[in-house]
Structure formats: C-alpha cells, structure tokens
Design a protein around this motif. Structure first.
Motif, PDB file in Angstrom:
ATOM      1  N   ASP A  83       0.831  -1.212   0.000  1.00  0.00           N
ATOM      2  CA  ASP A  83       0.000   0.000   0.000  1.00  0.00           C
ATOM      3  C   ASP A  83       0.864   1.260   0.000  1.00  0.00           C
ATOM      4  OD1 ASP A  83      -2.343  -1.492   0.007  1.00  0.00           O
ATOM      5  OD2 ASP A  83      -2.589  -1.371   2.192  1.00  0.00           O
ATOM      6  N   VAL A  86       2.566   1.955  -3.485  1.00  0.00           N
ATOM      7  CA  VAL A  86       1.582   2.381  -4.496  1.00  0.00           C
ATOM      8  C   VAL A  86       1.112   3.795  -4.184  1.00  0.00           C
ATOM      9  CG1 VAL A  86      -0.710   1.942  -5.462  1.00  0.00           C
ATOM     10  CG2 VAL A  86       0.915   0.051  -5.169  1.00  0.00           C
ATOM     11  N   GLU A  96      -3.022   4.449 -10.110  1.00  0.00           N
ATOM     12  CA  GLU A  96      -3.261   3.058  -9.742  1.00  0.00           C
ATOM     13  C   GLU A  96      -3.832   2.308 -10.936  1.00  0.00           C
ATOM     14  OE1 GLU A  96      -4.678   0.374  -6.016  1.00  0.00           O
ATOM     15  OE2 GLU A  96      -4.933   2.546  -5.931  1.00  0.00           O
ATOM     16  N   GLU A  99      -8.113  -2.211  -9.274  1.00  0.00           N
ATOM     17  CA  GLU A  99      -8.381  -2.410  -7.853  1.00  0.00           C
ATOM     18  C   GLU A  99      -7.332  -3.324  -7.233  1.00  0.00           C
ATOM     19  OE1 GLU A  99     -11.088  -1.135  -6.074  1.00  0.00           O
ATOM     20  OE2 GLU A  99     -11.467   0.067  -7.859  1.00  0.00           O
ATOM     21  N   ALA A 100      -7.120  -3.178  -5.935  1.00  0.00           N
ATOM     22  CA  ALA A 100      -6.269  -4.105  -5.200  1.00  0.00           C
ATOM     23  C   ALA A 100      -6.898  -5.490  -5.263  1.00  0.00           C
ATOM     24  CB  ALA A 100      -6.129  -3.649  -3.743  1.00  0.00           C
ATOM     25  N   ARG A 109      -1.244  -4.971  -5.872  1.00  0.00           N
ATOM     26  CA  ARG A 109      -1.728  -3.682  -6.378  1.00  0.00           C
ATOM     27  C   ARG A 109      -0.847  -3.286  -7.540  1.00  0.00           C
ATOM     28  NH1 ARG A 109      -2.771   0.620  -1.691  1.00  0.00           N
ATOM     29  NH2 ARG A 109      -3.629   1.797  -3.440  1.00  0.00           N
ATOM     30  N   ASP A 120       3.779  -3.677 -10.888  1.00  0.00           N
ATOM     31  CA  ASP A 120       2.942  -4.312  -9.877  1.00  0.00           C
ATOM     32  C   ASP A 120       3.758  -4.554  -8.614  1.00  0.00           C
ATOM     33  OD1 ASP A 120       0.573  -4.571 -11.423  1.00  0.00           O
ATOM     34  OD2 ASP A 120       1.407  -6.340 -12.405  1.00  0.00           O
TER      35      ASP A 120
END
Length: 150
Positions: A83, A86, A96, A99-100, A109, A120
């Motif tokens: 997290d 990212v 981004e 979605e995660a 992510r 990634d």
C-alpha cells in the motif's frame, strides 16, 4: 542481474517518479538519453527516451499509455508496504492500475508510471510461497477473492 528497458517521454519526470518509490539513480549509466534506475544490487530499470530505445529494435515502439507490452512485478514484505509504495507512486505522478486484489495468501496492487508502464507490487504469505497457494488455502481458508487458476 536483471535490466528491464522501458521507454519514457520525459526522462527527468521518470527519474523523479522512481526515486520517490525508493529507487536510486546510477549516474555512471545516466545521461540525456537514459537513466539507470537501481532497485537493488541485481535489479535495474533502464529508462530510455523513445529515440534512444529505437536504436535497439527495428520494431515500432509501443506506447505504454495505450498498449501493454510488459508488466514488471516486485514483492514487498507486507500488505502495508505494498500500500505504501503504491500510494507513494500515485503521489509522485503515477496512477493506480485497477483495484487491489486480495487472495488471502497474496495481496497485489498495480501502478502505472507517468508514461503508462505497468509496475505491480505484491505480498505473499511465506507458507504459500514455500508450499503453494493450495496448501495455504487448505490450512487458512480462501481470501476475499478466489485463488488464481482454481
């Protein structure tokens, strides 16, 4: 060692973006045409201007804003580290990529750099890495999303 060659339309922007993610720049292999992005002692990105990249191939250069040619993935030590990197990438001008994805044993992510290249980041439970995802799921149960490939 692994060298991943990626194209950029703005070399200075790429250098700023990747250093914001914690990478270093090797000045010995950096000039107005390329930047050597150092992830660790074995992993490097060569960010190349389109003109410089074209010297290494006869093929047309894909535009990463509209085409996906490669996705590079890095592991992190925890979900929180995924997290954090990212979020740092988004703050530094990236976006981004979807979605995660939380599979219980693995958390992923994606991030687009400012040129659209796909980077990634993922975390995987040690037991899943050592024994495979099925063994982890059998012991701990499935995560929020189904196990890939099952």
């Amino acid at each position: 060692m692994i060298f991943v060659n990626l194209t950029t339309k703005d070399l200075e922007r790429s250098k700023a973006f990747y250093t914001a993610l914690g990478a270093d720049i090797n000045p010995l292999f950096t000039d107005e045409n390329a930047a050597c992005i150092v992830w660790d002692e074995n992993t490097y990105f060569m960010m190349l201007t389109h003109q410089h990249f074209s010297q290494f191939t006869e093929k047309p250069i894909a535009d990463p804003e509209t085409s996906a040619q490669v996705s590079v993935a890095f592991t992190r030590d925890s979900r929180e580290a995924v997290d954090a990197i990212v979020e740092a990438g988004v703050a530094a001008g990236g976006s981004e990529a979807g979605e995660a994805k939380d599979y219980g044993f693995m958390y992923q992510r994606g991030l687009h750099d400012p040129d659209g290249n796909i980077i990634d980041f993922n975390w995987m439970a040690q037991a899943a890495a050592e024994q495979g995802p099925e063994a982890y799921v059998a012991e701990h149960g499935a995560g929020p999303d189904p196990v890939p490939g099952s």
